[in-house]
Design an enzyme around this catalytic site. Structure first.
Site, PDB file in Angstrom:
ATOM      1  N   CYS A  84       0.775  -1.348  -0.122  1.00 55.93           N
ATOM      2  CA  CYS A  84       0.162  -0.060  -0.049  1.00 55.93           C
ATOM      3  C   CYS A  84       0.766   1.382   0.124  1.00 55.93           C
ATOM      4  O   CYS A  84       0.362   2.442  -0.060  1.00 55.93           O
ATOM      5  CB  CYS A  84      -0.704  -0.148   1.167  1.00 55.93           C
ATOM      6  SG  CYS A  84      -1.726  -1.733   1.423  1.00 55.93           S
ATOM      7  N   ILE A 210     -12.680  -0.457  -1.491  1.00 58.25           N
ATOM      8  CA  ILE A 210     -12.152  -1.239  -2.429  1.00 58.25           C
ATOM      9  C   ILE A 210     -12.142   0.063  -3.552  1.00 58.25           C
ATOM     10  O   ILE A 210     -13.457   0.487  -3.860  1.00 58.25           O
ATOM     11  CB  ILE A 210     -12.415  -2.279  -2.814  1.00 58.25           C
ATOM     12  CG1 ILE A 210     -12.183  -3.556  -1.622  1.00 58.25           C
ATOM     13  CG2 ILE A 210     -11.829  -2.969  -4.033  1.00 58.25           C
ATOM     14  CD1 ILE A 210     -12.836  -4.644  -1.721  1.00 58.25           C
ATOM     15  N   HIS A 333      -9.075   4.050  -1.403  1.00 58.42           N
ATOM     16  CA  HIS A 333      -7.746   3.493  -1.185  1.00 58.42           C
ATOM     17  C   HIS A 333      -7.377   2.841  -2.500  1.00 58.42           C
ATOM     18  O   HIS A 333      -7.263   1.413  -2.278  1.00 58.42           O
ATOM     19  CB  HIS A 333      -7.833   2.968  -0.078  1.00 58.42           C
ATOM     20  CG  HIS A 333      -6.345   2.494   0.265  1.00 58.42           C
ATOM     21  ND1 HIS A 333      -5.362   2.737   0.152  1.00 58.42           N
ATOM     22  CD2 HIS A 333      -6.185   1.184   1.013  1.00 58.42           C
ATOM     23  CE1 HIS A 333      -4.277   2.337   0.275  1.00 58.42           C
ATOM     24  NE2 HIS A 333      -4.578   1.185   0.898  1.00 58.42           N
TER      25      HIS A 333
END
Lengths: 384, 384
Positions: A84, A210, A333
């Site tokens: 990430c 998501i 994200h």
């Protein structure tokens, strides 16, 4: 170290009509339009792109396609992956390229296309960010890992579920002023508290969604910045640290040592203290992460992060604005894009482009982007 | 630019008992043993690792685990991916880190764990290196792409199937002297010619195998090299270029323009000509690739690569040794490791450690590592 000439971003959300390539192209086009006199063929020396998962679309080798989609198919390029934290890691690699003297001007993109896969599959792929064989394979998902951190934190310091929920309420409030946010609706504390559990004490609104999306920045040597923009901002410090991949290997699950080391190094490099910072974008993949980051970054004392949100100190119009974009929680994200998108947000504020959520008179911004459950951290100090 | 202090490599092949982490640890341990007075905790500032596929083991975030397995869990790290050129791209990123002044000494690893998946699945994953949506999804596999190049090349220049087979015969001969090669058996021209077709004119021995393996090098600032080894070698030049991801976008499928640009830049940086080079390690993912690379790298004139192998010029004891390790063809091709493994091979020769296949008096070596069907190329010049 380097100047940000311009930045761009897609809306974060669900883009059924675009793949990773088209998303990157859209973000890059916005960044290019915001620069003046910049011809990629003539002026750009390299393209770095942060992307965690080639799995989502069976398309790796992203440095090469990104270079092509930026209009410079024969250049220097690479994909960089730190889970990430891939986006900010691409920025870090681009920055060392400029510092080496090899490059003058570099395009950095971040992208992730995730919504074309089902939730179970995405949860599996995201598990690759942790210690897959010791944690995920044994049944721990990412919500599960952060739930362990949350319960330990609550037990040790007396934080409550409401404190986690307050982070979500704040970030949704911020997102309501961000036209590029995935979930711009405001929520109440009651809504957050009564949402269905994902991994207790984390409920639906404690978890980032998501997301499909891409962000891009164009960076250059400081001395060239004014050639390409009238409103340059400068990366004056950065810090980075890895940490153990598995949460089980760390001494204390309520403390993000890598974030502490990265932010200390970044503040030192920029010669600032945490009190000099006008706004932060931090990696709130789960609400508990934002609280732990208040502490690791020095915004709050150890064990006191939850008091900062309880007292409302981190709203955009309060003392220490955090995640004015809406954060991972409500802006969205898209994993590889997130670290670059944080820099886009800081750039908006430092150049007075942030609209209704503008932090007045912002001069110093800090981004913190985290990989996995805390196994890599990049912190950047950006100044007007 | 930087010095190679030491290098290490696993045997390439099938390692049922080791995952990517253990393979990297084994390669790194050999490199560490070959260095003197080097304490990673004290002396190493960063770890970069080339790996194409996290899919094989559901484990991404490889920079962080590699740092941990190198004994320095809190450092700078990242995974770098440019398909089959991932390993050399990690070297390139590490090198710019040293040139930037940020790092003194860096560990670079390359790794791939592939043999735990079936051939069809590996073929699908490798397809991510090309333009998946325009080529692979429409039925072109990687053998298919290189078969197109081979037929066009044969048609245009009069090369024959036997010329391709001769590359395989040479590289298997070389591998027979390399204890770390996956397929060290010698083969005859008749064997190569009568093997079953994979994608005509490419037959079994024209294709590199599916391989588990890892390689590692330790690089440092030139002025620090003698502190860590009595036999330093120096990276004196490097060049890189991307190219269109899809073969269908390129002007000429018989010419690797990116390799030409990368090698020109590398020779120029090192201030050498191709005639100064004592041995080459080049990216023979398929035998046709080695012929095309003779031409792009200036070893042979355009359209004349096949004459060089017909005349036997590229054997280890002939005029211009190429792929003395056995190449991807016979040493094996653990994708992310390959570019680092090529530097390991050159290091062996320049320091007189290459045993039976030693190129006598080697002083200058060149590596060429390619991503996909030619969409990224890294070339390094390494000198004693």
């Amino acid at each position: 170290m380097a100047a940000i000439v311009s930045a761009g971003s897609t809306k974060y959300g669900k883009h059924d009509d675009k793949g990773a390539k088209e998303l990157f192209a859209e973000a890059f086009s916005e960044a290019l339009e915001g620069a003046k006199n910049l011809d990629p063929k003539r002026d750009v020396n390299a393209v770095f792109i942060g992307q965690m998962g080639s799995e989502y679309e069976y398309q790796a080798h992203s440095g090469s396609w990104a270079a092509d989609y930026a209009g410079i198919p024969r250049t220097h390029a690479a994909r960089v992956e730190s889970a990430c934290a891939s986006g900010s890691t691409a920025v870090r690699v681009a920055l060392t390229g400029i510092m080496s003297g090899l490059y003058d001007t570099v395009i950095v993109g971040g992208v992730e296309k995730m919504r074309n896969r089902g939730t179970n599959e995405v949860t599996l792929y995201l598990g690759e960010a942790g210690d897959f064989h010791m944690e995920i394979w044994n049944g721990l998902t990412f919500p599960g890992l952060f739930a362990l951190m949350a319960t330990a934190y609550m037990n040790r310091y007396g934080a409550r579920e409401e404190d986690l929920a307050r982070v979500a309420v704040k970030n949704h409030k911020h997102a309501s002023m961000n036209p590029k946010a995935q979930y711009p609706q405001e929520i109440t504390l009651e809504q957050a508290m009564s949402a269905r559990p994902v991994a207790w004490p984390l409920k639906l609104y404690d978890c980032s969604p998501i997301t499909d999306g891409a962000s891009a920045i164009i960076i250059t040597k400081p001395e060239l910045a004014k050639k390409y923009t009238d409103t340059p901002v400068y990366i004056t410090g950065f810090g980075h640290s890895t940490d153990y991949l598995g949460v089980y290997e760390r001494d204390d699950v309520t403390w993000l040592e890598g974030a502490k080391r990265a932010s200390d190094a970044a503040y030192r490099a920029a010669n600032i203290t945490v009190g000099d910072v006008d706004l932060f974008e931090v990696h709130d993949c789960f609400t508990i992460a934002e609280l732990l980051l208040y502490e690791a970054l020095g915004i709050a004392g150890r064990g006191e992060g939850y008091r900062a949100i309880r007292e409302g100190l981190t709203y955009y119009d309060s003392k220490i604005p955090v995640n004015v974009s809406g954060g991972l929680k409500a802006k969205g994200h898209p994993v590889g894009a997130t670290g670059v998108g944080q820099m886009y947000e800081i750039w908006l504020h430092l150049t007075g482009r942030a609209g209704k959520r503008q932090v007045k008179g912002a001069e110093v911004g800090v981004t913190h982007n985290m990989g996995g459950s805390g196994a890599s951290h990049n912190v950047f100090v950006i100044e007007r």
